[in-house]
Design an enzyme around this catalytic site. Sequence first.
Site, short mmCIF file in Angstrom:
data_model
loop_
_atom_site.label_atom_id
_atom_site.label_comp_id
_atom_site.label_asym_id
_atom_site.label_seq_id
_atom_site.Cartn_x
_atom_site.Cartn_y
_atom_site.Cartn_z
N CYS A 2 40.86 37.28 23.03
CA CYS A 2 40.41 36.20 22.16
C CYS A 2 41.40 35.05 22.31
CB CYS A 2 40.39 36.69 20.72
SG CYS A 2 39.46 38.21 20.51
N ARG A 26 38.67 32.50 27.18
CA ARG A 26 39.22 33.81 26.86
C ARG A 26 38.22 34.65 26.06
NH1 ARG A 26 44.51 34.37 27.28
NH2 ARG A 26 44.51 35.97 25.67
N TRP A 73 36.26 37.48 21.53
CA TRP A 73 35.56 38.35 22.48
C TRP A 73 35.52 39.69 21.78
CZ3 TRP A 73 36.50 42.82 25.36
CH2 TRP A 73 35.59 43.06 26.40
N ASN A 99 44.46 38.44 18.19
CA ASN A 99 44.00 38.77 19.54
C ASN A 99 44.65 40.11 19.89
OD1 ASN A 99 43.11 38.86 22.19
ND2 ASN A 99 44.88 37.73 22.94
N GLY A 100 43.81 41.09 20.21
CA GLY A 100 44.32 42.42 20.59
C GLY A 100 43.48 43.50 19.95
N GLU A 480 34.69 41.95 47.02
CA GLU A 480 34.97 40.73 46.23
C GLU A 480 33.75 39.84 46.16
OE1 GLU A 480 36.82 39.80 44.10
OE2 GLU A 480 36.59 37.64 44.02
N LYS A 484 31.93 38.59 42.67
CA LYS A 484 31.66 37.18 42.36
C LYS A 484 30.20 36.97 42.02
CE LYS A 484 34.80 35.62 41.65
NZ LYS A 484 35.68 36.72 41.68
N GLU A 487 29.09 38.80 38.67
CA GLU A 487 29.69 38.40 37.39
C GLU A 487 29.28 37.00 36.95
OE1 GLU A 487 33.91 37.86 37.01
OE2 GLU A 487 34.12 37.35 39.10
N HIS A 503 24.15 56.34 54.55
CA HIS A 503 24.37 57.68 53.99
C HIS A 503 23.84 57.78 52.56
CE1 HIS A 503 26.67 58.84 57.48
NE2 HIS A 503 27.29 57.70 57.39
N LYS A 598 38.49 35.62 30.48
CA LYS A 598 39.36 35.30 31.62
C LYS A 598 40.54 36.25 31.71
CE LYS A 598 40.88 32.91 35.08
NZ LYS A 598 40.15 33.06 36.37
C1 AGP Z 1 37.64 37.98 38.47
O1 AGP Z 1 36.57 37.13 38.92
C2 AGP Z 1 37.28 38.69 37.23
N1 AGP Z 1 37.02 37.75 36.21
C3 AGP Z 1 38.21 39.81 36.83
O2 AGP Z 1 37.82 40.90 37.63
C4 AGP Z 1 39.74 39.62 37.03
O3 AGP Z 1 40.05 39.52 38.39
C5 AGP Z 1 40.43 40.85 36.46
O4 AGP Z 1 40.16 40.92 35.08
C6 AGP Z 1 41.95 40.85 36.69
O5 AGP Z 1 42.52 39.76 36.03
P1 AGP Z 1 44.04 39.34 36.39
O6 AGP Z 1 44.06 38.91 37.82
O7 AGP Z 1 44.35 38.23 35.44
O8 AGP Z 1 44.91 40.57 36.15
#
Ligand code: AGP
Length: 603
Positions: A2, A26, A73, A99-100, A480, A484, A487, A503, A598
Amino acid sequence: MCGIVGVVGKSARDIILNGLTNLEYRGYDSAGIYLNDQNGHEYLTKAVGRISNLKEKLTPDEQGLVGIGHTRWATHGKPTVDNAHPHFDETKRFYLVHNGVIENYAELKKKYLQGVKFHSDTDTEAVVQLVGKIARDKNLDGFSAFKEALKLVKGSYAFLLIDNTEPDHVFIAKNKSPMMLGIGDGFNIIASDAISVLDQTKTFVDLQDGDVGDITKDSYTIETVDGKKVDREPHVLNIDPNAASKGAYEFYMLKEIDEQPGVMRHISQDYLDENNGTKVDPKIVDAVAQSDRIYILAAGTSYHAGLVGKQLFEKYSDVPVEVGLASEFGYHFPKLSKKPFFIFLSQSGETADSRVVLKQVNERHLPSLTMTNVEGSTLSREATYTMLLEAGPEIAVASTKAYTAQIAVQAVLAKAVGEKKGVQEAKDFNLKHQLALAAEGMQQLVDGKEHIDDLAKKYLADTRNAFYIGRGIDYAVALEGALKLKEVSYIQTEGFAAAELKHGTIALIEKDTPVIALINDPATADLTRGNIREVEARGANVMVFAGKKFAQEGDDVVLPDIDYCLSPLLTIIPAQLLAYYASKNKGLDVDKPRNLAKSVTVE
Ligand code: AGP
């Protein structure tokens, strides 16, 4: 994950709202603000959804010289107004944002808060109710009651608390969740990160886990929960406020994709001299050179960057590498080598899953390095060493420039360690030239973004699923690329080792299933062509991103030449763009995808 902002000593409303807007990346499923004019008037307003919804609910007279705000969040309790922060105790004396995650909130409710009327399903409310109860039962002032309560609380937190009987104070407490104290002229400000309030001050105090504080407009006291004074000196952060703005871009994600050529040049300038010599702290180089195995730990996109790092370190440093998902590694440590070295890759430097591992690495007194984009972040401070990604603030939830920066900085370290160990490949590795090629190649690819938009419109507009396939280092990029796409566009996408598809998973291929094939691996380029034919035979629509050496007539993207181990720096560009356009063309909020945040500061 958050966002929190608190202000004392200045008209707080707009500063908090602006800070929360900057922190929306966040978490953004609900928000709230508490304001007190220090003249007997207080206001509490909450809203579901974005900060803009909160702004609409506020009336002009809701102002204050002290205030706290929160963008959420959800971890405990659905995104509703009642569950939005700030939370208050039953006498409405104390107001708290958090936050936490409070691990023992149920136990606190059962043991100390029987008979207390709760208004939410959140873990946070248990804390503010506990503060209120302790203050009443023991007739304590707010800060004392807060410290007493914190002795009973277990979990991660960045707390901001206001006691409306002392509305010229904001009380704070930090444990595992990020929090920065900003020092203003006649006011002070507290936020989840410095960037979100850079417009107010550039002078900050790095808070540490276990810190509790009493903040007024012109003073701050930092203590332990036992009341022992702690000295925390302010320092000036030299971050360009403009770097954290969208400029002419509709979304941060495209801005950050476009910034990647510049990031490569920046890393080259920072970490390499004009003669291709590396500029890395010799203590780091020696520590890695003495290890017999490198363990790279990360999550999400950073984990995918670690898979590329494995190839770089094994080739140029001649050291075995194990790449692990931090969340798995943290609770199932493998049998370690005799002289392990741990590298944590983390854009935010706050990922809880990675912090769990680092805590144990530290408990075992093992050496570690964090590569991160956020100076002063927790993973950076708690590791033995740190190297900054120099990528500039990355705001979009989907990580792009941090990924390519992590690959480039790992390449620098791999070369430096290899040269220290006398590895010929490292000596021959003209990384300065390769990063220049990367920058030029990236520029060429981002300049061709309209073509990628056309591919997205042609192949991804109506599909529910898609596949990325690749072999060798392209398999890491396929993972990766898939992350992308899924998400930001919500298209169920899997990254697959190209030969593995047959397979079993090839059963999912049907007419018009989009498959993006990546071809940079000299050893398997022809075999991947065969895998393409296999999926085409079952009706797939195939897009091919191929290195120049392997490109054939009809391939959709031809990637400029570059060192094989650095080819992900280029292959990922069309994949990032494809995800961006797939999302944008669906009218989605590319920068803030649903359910995401984020910085994932909960396990
Ligand atoms: C990346 O596009 C994602 N939003 C997510 O997987 C991110 O890479 C992951 O949460 C790790 O975050 P960090 O690099 O801040 O540790």
